[in-house]
Design an enzyme around this catalytic site. Sequence first.
Site, PDB file in Angstrom:
ATOM      1  N   LYS A   1     125.650 -68.134  34.541  1.00 13.10           N
ATOM      2  CA  LYS A   1     124.456 -68.268  34.500  1.00 13.10           C
ATOM      3  C   LYS A   1     123.731 -67.996  35.830  1.00 13.10           C
ATOM      4  CE  LYS A   1     123.826 -70.694  30.555  1.00 13.10           C
ATOM      5  NZ  LYS A   1     122.611 -69.804  29.354  1.00 13.10           N
TER       6      LYS A   1
ATOM      7  N   TYR B   1     130.875 -70.449  31.797  1.00 11.36           N
ATOM      8  CA  TYR B   1     129.787 -69.880  31.671  1.00 11.36           C
ATOM      9  C   TYR B   1     129.230 -70.578  32.810  1.00 11.36           C
ATOM     10  CZ  TYR B   1     125.846 -73.128  30.087  1.00 11.36           C
ATOM     11  OH  TYR B   1     124.156 -73.548  30.131  1.00 11.36           O
TER      12      TYR B   1
ATOM     13  N   SER C   1     121.291 -72.113  34.117  1.00 11.43           N
ATOM     14  CA  SER C   1     122.069 -73.940  34.012  1.00 11.43           C
ATOM     15  C   SER C   1     122.415 -74.542  35.262  1.00 11.43           C
ATOM     16  CB  SER C   1     123.732 -74.009  32.645  1.00 11.43           C
ATOM     17  OG  SER C   1     123.658 -74.735  32.921  1.00 11.43           O
TER      18      SER C   1
ATOM     19  N   THR D   1     121.420 -83.313  23.603  1.00 10.90           N
ATOM     20  CA  THR D   1     121.162 -82.281  22.441  1.00 10.90           C
ATOM     21  C   THR D   1     122.259 -82.648  22.016  1.00 10.90           C
ATOM     22  OG1 THR D   1     122.928 -80.675  23.867  1.00 10.90           O
ATOM     23  CG2 THR D   1     120.214 -80.762  24.200  1.00 10.90           C
TER      24      THR D   1
ATOM     25  N   ASP E   1     117.395 -67.568  15.540  1.00 13.78           N
ATOM     26  CA  ASP E   1     118.727 -68.322  15.313  1.00 13.78           C
ATOM     27  C   ASP E   1     119.542 -67.020  14.489  1.00 13.78           C
ATOM     28  OD1 ASP E   1     119.496 -71.563  15.813  1.00 13.78           O
ATOM     29  OD2 ASP E   1     120.386 -70.271  14.369  1.00 13.78           O
TER      30      ASP E   1
ATOM     31  N   ILE F   1     117.061 -77.840  22.594  1.00 11.54           N
ATOM     32  CA  ILE F   1     115.966 -77.131  23.593  1.00 11.54           C
ATOM     33  C   ILE F   1     114.805 -75.800  23.144  1.00 11.54           C
ATOM     34  CG2 ILE F   1     115.315 -76.380  25.973  1.00 11.54           C
ATOM     35  CD1 ILE F   1     117.921 -77.705  26.564  1.00 11.54           C
TER      36      ILE F   1
END
Length: 264
Positions: A162, A158, A145, A193, A37, A18
């Site tokens: 989020k 997670y 998310s 992805t 990155d 993404i």
Amino acid sequence: MGRLQGKAAIITGGASGIGMAAAQMFAAEGAAVAIADLDQQQASDAAARIQEAGGRAIGIAVDVMDEESLADLVNASVQEFGRLDVMCNHVGGSNPRKDLDVLRLDLEEFDRTMQLNVRSALLGCRLALPHLIDVGGGSIINTASVGGLAGDYMQVAYGTAKAAVIRMTQYVATQYGAQKVRCNAVAPGAVMTPALQNNLSAEAIDKIRSHNALPFIGEPEDIAAAMLFLASDESRYITGQTLVVDGGMTSHHAIAEDRRIQPD
């Protein structure tokens, strides 16, 4: 063309998936893009692809869990482009083999997940804000998310992280709106992805697809298009919001799939 003409953007996690799709869209619309990155080579390669297409981009190595590294990223980007208009805090995730249910969750993984998703986004906002204010306002985009919107049987760390990103987005929007800084979140559903394909079986992916309102799973470009909208002046009156881009996964009750009427 030109929706981001004259603007400069930073995208963490911009070398693949993404993030890379967003970097390419931003550059195609006129933005100068700093692709950040953990892997310098991947960041440089991604920037080179944009340059070959006629865009302006640089690749910078960053460890988003390290404040000094993030500060170096922001400073290097501003030095290169002379300004900062858009900050995309896109890096996130957790280890699904350790991020389980509450009883089996690895607590070290919980702490790491909070640092990777929440603390990094907070630092990204904090470091970008002075530069956004200096140019008369700008846009911060945090990647959340659908996992932050409802419970699940696994990945409690997670989902919790989020959810925190979504709430933090509202705090930033509230506190800096007077300086014309907008802060919004994008909440993707399942997206095709490499991470999704590497972590889930084809059967599991088909199961997710069956719960979407739309009959397919999105591509990275679908999320990137939402990020582009939030980065552009087209969304100048939108702040503190979470744009859910999930093919309709969260549009219905959980029981809806069991009651689906098949077409004749």
